[in-house]
Structures are given as C-alpha cells and as structure tokens.
Design an enzyme around this catalytic site. Structure first.
Site, PDB file in Angstrom:
ATOM      1  N   HIS A 129      -2.132   1.072   6.931  1.00 56.87           N
ATOM      2  CA  HIS A 129      -2.491   1.278   5.527  1.00 56.87           C
ATOM      3  C   HIS A 129      -2.158   2.703   5.109  1.00 56.87           C
ATOM      4  O   HIS A 129      -2.293   3.647   5.895  1.00 56.87           O
ATOM      5  CB  HIS A 129      -3.988   1.011   5.354  1.00 56.87           C
ATOM      6  CG  HIS A 129      -4.471   1.087   3.947  1.00 56.87           C
ATOM      7  ND1 HIS A 129      -3.924   0.336   2.916  1.00 56.87           N
ATOM      8  CD2 HIS A 129      -5.450   1.844   3.377  1.00 56.87           C
ATOM      9  CE1 HIS A 129      -4.558   0.614   1.795  1.00 56.87           C
ATOM     10  NE2 HIS A 129      -5.477   1.531   2.040  1.00 56.87           N
ATOM     11  N   CYS A 160       0.815  -1.215   0.000  1.00 59.58           N
ATOM     12  CA  CYS A 160       0.000   0.000   0.000  1.00 59.58           C
ATOM     13  C   CYS A 160       0.850   1.267   0.000  1.00 59.58           C
ATOM     14  O   CYS A 160       0.436   2.297  -0.542  1.00 59.58           O
ATOM     15  CB  CYS A 160      -0.965   0.004   1.179  1.00 59.58           C
ATOM     16  SG  CYS A 160      -0.184  -0.184   2.792  1.00 59.58           S
TER      17      CYS A 160
END
Length: 306
Positions: free
Chosen positions: A157, A81
C-alpha cells in the site's frame, strides 16, 4: 497495487496526466543530509506491506475541518493506491504545474467530501488511462478470472506525506481522514519533521519486514540545472560541471523511457511464436528435458550443502 514502485514509471505517469516540472527520486536514507540533497520536495510517497492487524491497531485520530485547505480522497477502488498517493501530493502542492485537466479536476472537486473525491478519481478518464498504461497485465488471465486478494497474499500500500498550510499530514486513502502529524513553525524543515513518523511506521514491524520504499516528488533536476547554467556569466568555470550534471539527468530520463517501453511491450506473441518454431524443429522437448535435468541437479546440490 498494480503499478511497480519505480521513479521512471511515476515520472512518466504524471507527465501523461499533463503535469510538468517534476520527477520522482528514490530516498535511501532518512538522514538530514540525504533529504537536503533532494532539493525542493513537494511530497513523499511511502510503500509498505499492508497488514490488517496493524491497520486496525492504528488508533491515531484523523483530522477534521481540513476541507478548505487540504485535498483528501478516500480510496474507493482497489489496486490504485500508488496513483492516489501521487495525486495526494500533486493536488496539495501550490508549486506544481498540474496542467489544464488536473487543474480543472482540482477545482471541480474542491467542495466534494472525501468519498466523492475518491469516486471522482476513479471516474476520471485522464487518471484511469494514465494508470492503466502502467498496470501490470496478465495476458493468460481474463478479467472474469481475476480474483480478489486473500489473507494469504502479500498486500502493499502507498500513502503520502505532505506539508500544507503550515501543517504536516499523512494521507492514506484507506483511513477515515487525513492524519495531522503536527504543526510546522515558520521556516521549519518539514522533511526533518516527517522523519520520526516514517521511522515509527517502519518500527511497527519489529524487524519482521524489510520491504519498504520511499519516493520523493521533487522539482525537475534537469530544469533546475539548466536555469543555473543559463544564469552563469560567459566563461564561468562552473559551467562545465553543470553541463555534465544536465547530461547525466538527460541520460537518466532516456534510460527511464527505454525501460518503460519494455515494460509496456507485449512479449507474448514473440514467446508463442518462438515456442512454435522450436516445436516445429523438434527442439522444444529436448530443451525442456535439459532444463528439467539442470533443475534437478541444482536441487540436489542445494540439498547436499545443507
């Protein structure tokens, strides 16, 4: 994500992909003065603790009809990510010198949908090589033994914030599409417009989480300073201060480089040989027992203070 959130890592990561003239800077405050000090900002990447319940409760609509002006890719592989968020900024900026390979990648995937763009990122040798050079390996765990994260693990994330074609977007590869945060009137400062969105995301945790990180992708400060220095007339009194700032930026880059060399180095052979030598000299077991004794003392002292 398998890459540490660090400006030195991210700067070298994009340089390995052929990108020139940018660097990463940590953002410690959302106030306007701090944002202005960053100079020209191409985009922001935000790191936060991902929680399934919060993700599922995010009912904001995703944008449509964006394909002609915005690069958005679905995240189709795990633990990438950070790289995907970085690419979300780079591939949406008209001012970044991408280099030959990323420019070709952007052109090649222009007509792809979000899913296929994500697959293209995962299959890019350039991106994969750069990403894996900074991925955190565990030399004691084989690829077959690596497990999938569970609900008990802390998952982090990265997402991106970018201004594109007069609009402000949040780009999250786990979403169905980009989230349109609002229109940007001509001359508007997008960094001021994005502050409420970032603050709202932080406040969703209701004080239960403090581990966030915000990074700005900015124009190279050293290059900007050198350009200012070159434009000064001979003997200008401002030259000394500009040169001092250039020197500081170069020292920071040298420090980043040294830290990255250490991060990438495999210390396991050194540690194994050190333990072997200590054992051969009959010093390993006494050192181990002494360490255990110290740990017991610390535990007892900590218990007495309670």
């Amino acid at each position: 994500c398998t890459i540490e959130s660090d400006p030195g890592i991210f700067t070298e990561l994009v340089e390995q992909m052929g990108v020139k003239g940018v660097q990463f800077e940590e953002v410690y405050s959302l106030d306007s003065d701090s944002m202005r000090e960053l100079g020209e900002v191409h985009g922001l990447i935000f790191l936060f603790k991902w929680q399934q319940n919060l993700a599922q409760s995010d009912d904001r609509p995703t944008a449509s009809d964006y394909e002609d002006h915005l690069f958005f890719a679905k995240q189709v592989i795990t633990n990438a990510c950070a790289t995907q968020a970085i690419l979300s900024v780079l591939l949406n900026s008209e001012k970044v010198e991408l280099g030959e390979e990323l420019t070709g990648f952007k052109s090649f995937t222009k007509e792809f949908d979000a899913e296929l763009k994500g697959l293209s990122i995962s299959n890019s040798e350039l991106v994969r090589t750069a990403h894996n050079s900074f991925a955190s390996p565990n030399p004691f765990v084989s690829d077959d033994e690596k497990r999938t994260a569970t609900k008990d693990d802390d998952l982090y994330h990265f997402i991106a914030y970018v201004p594109v074609a007069g609009k402000l977007y949040e780009l999250d590869g786990l979403q169905k599409g980009p989230v349109l945060l609002g229109e940007l009137p001509a001359g508007a400062d997008w960094l001021e417009a994005v502050q409420p969105a970032i603050q709202a995301r932080i406040e969703r945790y209701a004080g239960a989480e403090i581990r966030f990180n915000l990074m700005a992708i900015v124009a190279s400060k050293a290059e900007a300073l050198r350009a200012q220095l070159a434009a000064l007339p001979a003997g200008d009194v401002a030259a000394a201060e500009l040169q001092r700032q250039v020197d500081l930026e170069e020292q920071k880059r040298a420090r980043w480089k040294a830290e990255n060399v250490r991060r990438k180095h495999n210390y396991v052979p050194f540690i194994v040989n050190l333990l072997r030598e200590l054992a051969a000299k009959q010093q390993l077991v006494p050192l181990l027992e002494a360490a255990k004794a110290k740990q017991k003392q610390r535990t007892a002292a900590a218990g007495a203070r309670k």
